[in-house]
Design an enzyme around this catalytic site. Sequence first.
Site, short mmCIF file in Angstrom:
data_model
loop_
_atom_site.label_atom_id
_atom_site.label_comp_id
_atom_site.label_asym_id
_atom_site.label_seq_id
_atom_site.Cartn_x
_atom_site.Cartn_y
_atom_site.Cartn_z
N TYR A 149 -3.66 1.44 8.76
CA TYR A 149 -2.79 0.49 8.06
C TYR A 149 -2.37 -0.70 8.94
O TYR A 149 -1.54 -1.50 8.53
CB TYR A 149 -1.56 1.17 7.46
CG TYR A 149 -0.73 1.99 8.45
CD1 TYR A 149 -0.11 1.39 9.53
CD2 TYR A 149 -0.57 3.36 8.27
CE1 TYR A 149 0.63 2.13 10.43
CE2 TYR A 149 0.17 4.11 9.15
CZ TYR A 149 0.77 3.49 10.22
OH TYR A 149 1.50 4.22 11.11
N GLU A 186 0.83 -1.21 0.00
CA GLU A 186 0.00 0.00 0.00
C GLU A 186 0.86 1.25 0.00
O GLU A 186 2.06 1.18 0.24
CB GLU A 186 -1.01 0.01 1.15
CG GLU A 186 -0.42 -0.09 2.51
CD GLU A 186 -1.50 -0.06 3.60
OE1 GLU A 186 -2.57 0.52 3.41
OE2 GLU A 186 -1.22 -0.61 4.67
N CYS A 202 16.06 45.09 -21.39
CA CYS A 202 16.04 46.25 -22.31
C CYS A 202 16.23 47.58 -21.61
O CYS A 202 16.31 48.61 -22.27
CB CYS A 202 14.75 46.26 -23.11
SG CYS A 202 13.32 46.82 -22.19
N CYS A 213 14.25 47.04 -16.55
CA CYS A 213 14.22 45.68 -17.12
C CYS A 213 15.63 45.21 -17.47
O CYS A 213 16.36 45.91 -18.17
CB CYS A 213 13.34 45.69 -18.36
SG CYS A 213 13.42 44.16 -19.31
N LYS A 256 11.16 3.48 -0.76
CA LYS A 256 10.99 4.93 -0.92
C LYS A 256 11.05 5.34 -2.39
O LYS A 256 11.83 4.80 -3.16
CB LYS A 256 12.10 5.67 -0.15
CG LYS A 256 12.02 5.55 1.37
CD LYS A 256 10.84 6.31 1.88
CE LYS A 256 10.97 7.08 3.13
NZ LYS A 256 11.95 7.89 3.57
N CYS A 290 7.97 44.65 -17.34
CA CYS A 290 8.75 45.58 -18.15
C CYS A 290 7.77 46.42 -18.97
O CYS A 290 6.81 45.89 -19.52
CB CYS A 290 9.66 44.78 -19.08
SG CYS A 290 10.30 45.79 -20.42
N ASP A 341 2.35 10.27 3.65
CA ASP A 341 3.24 11.21 4.31
C ASP A 341 2.44 12.06 5.29
O ASP A 341 2.03 13.17 5.01
CB ASP A 341 3.94 12.07 3.25
CG ASP A 341 5.31 12.51 3.72
OD1 ASP A 341 5.71 12.11 4.83
OD2 ASP A 341 5.97 13.27 2.99
N CYS A 369 11.50 45.68 -26.04
CA CYS A 369 12.22 44.71 -25.21
C CYS A 369 12.48 43.41 -25.99
O CYS A 369 11.53 42.78 -26.47
CB CYS A 369 11.39 44.43 -23.97
SG CYS A 369 12.19 43.25 -22.88
N LYS A 408 2.79 4.55 1.05
CA LYS A 408 3.32 5.07 2.31
C LYS A 408 2.90 6.52 2.39
O LYS A 408 3.41 7.38 1.67
CB LYS A 408 4.84 4.93 2.35
CG LYS A 408 5.42 5.39 3.68
CD LYS A 408 6.87 4.99 3.81
CE LYS A 408 7.40 5.20 5.23
NZ LYS A 408 7.32 6.57 5.71
S1 IVH Z 1 2.98 0.04 8.40
C1 IVH Z 1 5.51 -1.25 12.50
N1 IVH Z 1 1.87 1.25 6.43
O1 IVH Z 1 5.55 5.18 8.02
C2 IVH Z 1 5.17 -0.13 11.63
N2 IVH Z 1 3.23 2.53 7.86
O2 IVH Z 1 8.40 5.23 8.38
C3 IVH Z 1 4.20 -0.54 10.58
N3 IVH Z 1 3.33 4.90 7.27
O3 IVH Z 1 5.45 4.97 11.48
C4 IVH Z 1 3.84 0.59 9.78
N4 IVH Z 1 2.02 4.78 5.52
O4 IVH Z 1 3.58 6.29 10.31
C5 IVH Z 1 2.67 1.39 7.48
N5 IVH Z 1 0.77 2.19 4.63
C6 IVH Z 1 1.57 2.31 5.68
C7 IVH Z 1 2.12 3.55 6.04
C8 IVH Z 1 2.96 3.62 7.14
C9 IVH Z 1 2.74 5.58 6.28
C10 IVH Z 1 4.23 5.51 8.25
C11 IVH Z 1 3.93 5.09 9.66
C12 IVH Z 1 5.25 4.59 10.18
C13 IVH Z 1 6.20 5.26 9.25
C14 IVH Z 1 7.52 4.55 9.18
#
Ligand code: IVH
Length: 686
Positions: A227, A115, A413, A410, A316, A428, A119, A434, A117
């Site tokens: 998650y 899934e 020119c 400018c 990442k 300008c 932010d 120009c 990640k």
């Molecule tokens: S699983 C034991 N799934 O990433 C930790 N983490 O860098 C299991 N995060 O602290 C985490 N999306 O805050 C998991 N789909 C996702 C995530 C996710 C974001 C974050 C989470 C974790 C951090 C680690």
Amino acid sequence: MGASAPVRQRAAQLRKDIGFHNRRYHQLDDPLIADAEYDRLMQELLALEREHPDLKITGSPTQRVGAAPAAAFSEVQHPVPMLSLDNAFSAEDLTDFNRRISQRLGRENLTFVVEPKLDGLAVSLTYEQGVLVRAATRGDGQTGENITANTRTLRAIPGRLNGKDWPEQFEIRGEVFMPKQGFRELNERALGAGEKTFANPRNAAAGSLRQLDPQVTANRPLDFYCYGYGLYPADQLPETHSEVMARFKIWGIPTNPELHVVQGIDECFAYYNDLQSRRQTLPYEIDGVVYKLENLRDRETLGFAARAPRWAIAHKFPAEEATTRVVAIDVQVGRTGALTPVARLEPVSVGGVTVTNATLHNTDEVHRKDIRIGDMVIVRRAGDVIPEVVKSLPELRPDEAAMFIMPTHCPACGSEVETIEGETIARCSGGLYCPAQHKEAVKHFASRKAMNIDGLGDKLVDQLLEKQLINTVADLYRLNIEVLSRLDRLAEKSAGNLIHALNASRYTTLPRFLFALGIREVGEVTARTLAEQFRDLDTLKAADEMTLQTAPDIGPTVARHVFTFFRQPHNLEVLQGLTDAGIHWDPMPERTHEAALPFIGQTFVITGALDSLSREDARSLVHSLGGKAAGSVSAKTSYIVAGAEPGSKLDKALALGIPVLDEAAFLALCQNPASGAASTATATEE
Ligand code: IVH
């Protein structure tokens, strides 16, 4: 072998730096370096510790998660530690991970849940008898901050679960995040109110959730995806992660629709590539994907290392942000004369591309973000978007850092730079002269509604400018067949036609000529108004800003543009060149009051999108003919002018039986007001 003194020192420095940046990120929600920079420090320390295990001391940030809770919040002890994830930055890192766990489990081709990640920031939600009783941040992994009151304000997080087969007490883990759209709107509102903006959605989410006043959180566009889980009665767990998630979904807990179950590491790669290609179109920011073993018994077999489980890894994406230094701020002149400050940067790699320049948009932006020459800054390059400076890092500012000042003239020119009050863009004013604006100026000058020079297409303009056969529009009239026939792909016949069109254009009208000059905000209608009011070029050239504003519908902005345009010596040279080339027109016709203002006493409502005019232009046209332009329909409305998608105003006009004009009928009426009634179709409901 023990580490040497310099290596020891480096490790100590890294520990100190990482500890410092942990506090900035986790406690203050105001990081001083880009995430990629932080990852690099961490990777360096990990590598040193791998090579010299004696450096792996208790308390090293490689063994810890996040930072201790801020004192402002009460503490929550996590019943099950909230860990972090190991990172894979390359295909090699990922194959290593796969090999490691396959060996330990004694099986290949493992099943993973994958899934995005997200932010945002990790939260733990404890439910008792189906009711949310506690919410906490991750903190240092053992102890988090109590954010229950704030979390209750999030619509995405149920205060009470659906169904009833939930464990008596259990804990959900997931990510609170701010969708991109909400983030943009929040920052726009902050800008409008003169408040500090957030550097990115993660900081905005963290800053919004870690608030002392829940009312503030309530007004922030936060969202949540679950998650995983923390505390959960072992005897009630199913076999797989996706079954747990399916349960949660039934209970009303949001889970990410992008969650999939895949077979083997190759399918993990495929998912990674697919998501990376869709990264910009997702409604929230992600910094990679997470792969977790699907089978919960396998997870137990593998267990945990100090700060992360062995059964999961974050793969990442290339970082979109990096830290670097602004070595200069230059000004670029765009083709329409807009002056844009551009940061020249110490080269830095962002998402695999070396970035040396970043747009700063305008002076306001430079000051709002407090960016000075010499500053360390965070730059961002998302997808194919032009790199931009996200924020400056004033804490790292050198003494000699200098403020940016927009030049008064400018750089291309030397003409005066204009900044209209209330507008952020500097421009300008040497539009005719120009070099940065040549191309647009010539194209506009030659266009059909301006000097109508047939046969002078874009490609030809490019060639003439590139070969320096013309510099300004006045030079067009010095072209001859011989010169033109030397150009690529221009047949003699076309050259002859062009010369003919140029000759014909020498005889024009004052409104066309004024429009052709390309003065800012002087469109066709305004050009005509100016011509009618001032009647000849010399009078217009001499008029000051107050006098210019005596013309109907000429406000201070247009007056300022016109005034400044005629004050630029270079523009005047070009005008002289045009006069010398024999451009001429008949005197503006005298007009009686009635003939000039045939719409006196009439009210027009303009609605919908017109083809050849903006609504603003159409309103100006009505004003210049003595009429009124109103915003809403009433019994007093004389005509409604309806363009595409006219909306409710047309309905109301129809109901009141007000004559409806389409664009063509409206323009015909303006040209020949006497024809009025004949050309209108009185509205009837069809
Ligand atoms: S699983 C034991 N799934 O990433 C930790 N983490 O860098 C299991 N995060 O602290 C985490 N999306 O805050 C998991 N789909 C996702 C995530 C996710 C974001 C974050 C989470 C974790 C951090 C680690």
